[in-house]
Design an enzyme around this catalytic site. Structure first.
Site, PDB file in Angstrom:
ATOM      1  N   SER A 119      36.765  47.471  34.239  1.00 27.62           N
ATOM      2  CA  SER A 119      37.637  47.832  32.962  1.00 27.62           C
ATOM      3  C   SER A 119      36.836  48.742  32.452  1.00 27.62           C
ATOM      4  O   SER A 119      35.728  49.126  32.368  1.00 27.62           O
ATOM      5  CB  SER A 119      37.726  46.402  31.979  1.00 27.62           C
ATOM      6  OG  SER A 119      38.482  46.747  30.833  1.00 27.62           O
ATOM      7  N   LYS A 171      38.978  39.533  36.388  1.00 26.18           N
ATOM      8  CA  LYS A 171      39.688  40.753  35.638  1.00 26.18           C
ATOM      9  C   LYS A 171      41.104  40.509  35.548  1.00 26.18           C
ATOM     10  O   LYS A 171      41.775  40.918  34.579  1.00 26.18           O
ATOM     11  CB  LYS A 171      39.481  41.879  36.953  1.00 26.18           C
ATOM     12  CG  LYS A 171      40.096  42.923  36.643  1.00 26.18           C
ATOM     13  CD  LYS A 171      39.921  43.768  35.159  1.00 26.18           C
ATOM     14  CE  LYS A 171      40.110  45.259  34.858  1.00 26.18           C
ATOM     15  NZ  LYS A 171      41.514  45.557  35.394  1.00 26.18           N
ATOM     16  N   HIS A 174      41.467  38.694  32.587  1.00 25.75           N
ATOM     17  CA  HIS A 174      41.184  39.794  31.458  1.00 25.75           C
ATOM     18  C   HIS A 174      42.358  40.628  31.049  1.00 25.75           C
ATOM     19  O   HIS A 174      42.532  40.917  29.908  1.00 25.75           O
ATOM     20  CB  HIS A 174      40.058  40.652  31.909  1.00 25.75           C
ATOM     21  CG  HIS A 174      39.662  41.874  31.204  1.00 25.75           C
ATOM     22  ND1 HIS A 174      40.684  43.040  31.589  1.00 25.75           N
ATOM     23  CD2 HIS A 174      38.832  42.239  30.237  1.00 25.75           C
ATOM     24  CE1 HIS A 174      40.078  44.213  30.599  1.00 25.75           C
ATOM     25  NE2 HIS A 174      38.984  43.568  29.883  1.00 25.75           N
ATOM     26  N   ASN A 175      42.985  41.052  32.199  1.00 26.05           N
ATOM     27  CA  ASN A 175      44.298  41.894  31.979  1.00 26.05           C
ATOM     28  C   ASN A 175      45.236  41.075  31.135  1.00 26.05           C
ATOM     29  O   ASN A 175      46.201  41.520  30.496  1.00 26.05           O
ATOM     30  CB  ASN A 175      44.758  42.471  33.105  1.00 26.05           C
ATOM     31  CG  ASN A 175      43.919  43.859  33.573  1.00 26.05           C
ATOM     32  OD1 ASN A 175      42.634  43.770  33.007  1.00 26.05           O
ATOM     33  ND2 ASN A 175      44.550  44.608  34.050  1.00 26.05           N
ATOM     34  N   GLU A 178      44.652  41.070  27.866  1.00 28.41           N
ATOM     35  CA  GLU A 178      44.834  42.356  27.390  1.00 28.41           C
ATOM     36  C   GLU A 178      46.479  42.437  26.803  1.00 28.41           C
ATOM     37  O   GLU A 178      46.786  43.071  25.662  1.00 28.41           O
ATOM     38  CB  GLU A 178      44.362  43.155  28.145  1.00 28.41           C
ATOM     39  CG  GLU A 178      44.758  44.972  27.773  1.00 28.41           C
ATOM     40  CD  GLU A 178      44.419  45.546  28.780  1.00 28.41           C
ATOM     41  OE1 GLU A 178      45.440  46.301  29.591  1.00 28.41           O
ATOM     42  OE2 GLU A 178      43.182  45.814  29.516  1.00 28.41           O
TER      43      GLU A 178
END
Length: 301
Positions: A119, A171, A174-175, A178
């Site tokens: 990221s 990840k 994480h997205n 987001e």
């Protein structure tokens, strides 16, 4: 470094500036040649065979290719070229289950595999990248010196999350987070924009929120920056792409039975922005007209 798109090229630049020698390959050779002209530590390679041959063993090959077929094709070409003990690291966005499968495949050939969720976007070159890595301790030992160059600092901004697949899993989540954060900011700002009688200065609000507010974040920083330039956004099309990780996160929530309503709704809103809900909305208009006699707007979609 295989794959020199926006992320891959800037990561190669940061590695080269940090003292690493980067053997660079791209499906469009001109991109690698141009990068090599920028920095003496970048060596352009015209083929995967040339790249592998130029690396001392044990090798570290870092992939920054599109998820799916492009990565699988590169691995298919690489496998007979590599030697037992070499490490392959996939730093692009990939589905964590694919990373688990690839780790098992490479292990059969005596190769180590790591997955790294990265990221930082276009600002990573300057500020460093957040790296979420998965794989064995042996694979980490090969990659760690380069991870420390890419990270914001050698001891911060990166984490060995666990076994192969765990980096891309973290990840992925994480997205998904987001997606939800972006959707919440967008909806709140749209509400303020719609309250015309208050004539709220959105640039001033977002700038103020950046200092002390509980919603301060890098996403808020970016919003404040572009709202300073343009609050009307008349020239911007209301189309928001989704790269795939939001879909994977929602699929994971279904498989686990763990509720993730915010992430799911944020993903649905991206689909709606792409026109994927237009046909359903037309059906709704016709049904409403059918039972209530309500007028239907006609014309180009």
């Amino acid at each position: 470094m295989l794959g020199l798109g926006k992320m891959g090229a800037n990561m190669a630049r940061r590695l080269a500036r940090g003292g690493a020698v980067v053997h660079a390959w791209n499906r469009s050779p001109d991109v690698a040649l141009s990068l090599a002209q920028e920095h003496a530590n970048v060596l352009a390679r015209g083929s995967l065979a040339e790249l592998v041959a130029g690396l001392a063993t044990p090798r570290l090959v870092w992939l920054m290719l599109p998820a799916g077929r492009a990565t699988d094709e590169a691995l298919h070409t690489l496998l007979p070229l590599l030697s037992p003990g070499d490490t392959v690291l996939d730093g692009a966005n990939a589905y964590y289950k694919d990373s688990q499968r690839r780790a098992a495949q490479l292990a059969q050939a005596g190769l180590h595999f790591m997955d790294a969720g990265v990221s930082g976007g276009i600002w990573g070159l300057q500020n460093g990248y957040a790296l979420m890595v998965g794989g064995s301790a042996r694979a980490l030992a090969a990659a760690e010196p380069f991870i420390k160059i890419l990270a914001p600092a050698p001891d911060t901004g990166w984490l060995h999350c666990g076994v192969a697949g765990s980096g891309h899993f973290v990840k992925m989540v994480h997205n998904g987070i987001e997606y939800g954060m972006m959707q919440a900011l967008a909806e709140g700002l749209a509400l303020m924009n719609g309250k015309r009688e208050f004539d709220i200065d959105l640039a001033a609000v977002t700038e103020m929120w950046r200092h002390g507010s509980v919603v301060r974040s890098w996403l808020l920083d970016l919003a404040a920056e572009f709202l300073q330039r343009d609050q009307a956004l008349d020239d911007i099309q209301p189309y928001v792409a989704d790269s795939g990780e939001g879909r994977w996160t929602v699929l994971e929530s279904v498989e686990q039975g763990t509720p993730a309503p915010v992430t799911s709704l944020a993903l649905m809103m991206r689909f709606a922005s792409q026109g994927q809900g237009d046909y359903a909305n037309k059906l709704l208009a016709m049904m409403r007209s059918g039972f209530g006699g309500h007028a239907v707007k006609e014309g180009e979609a």
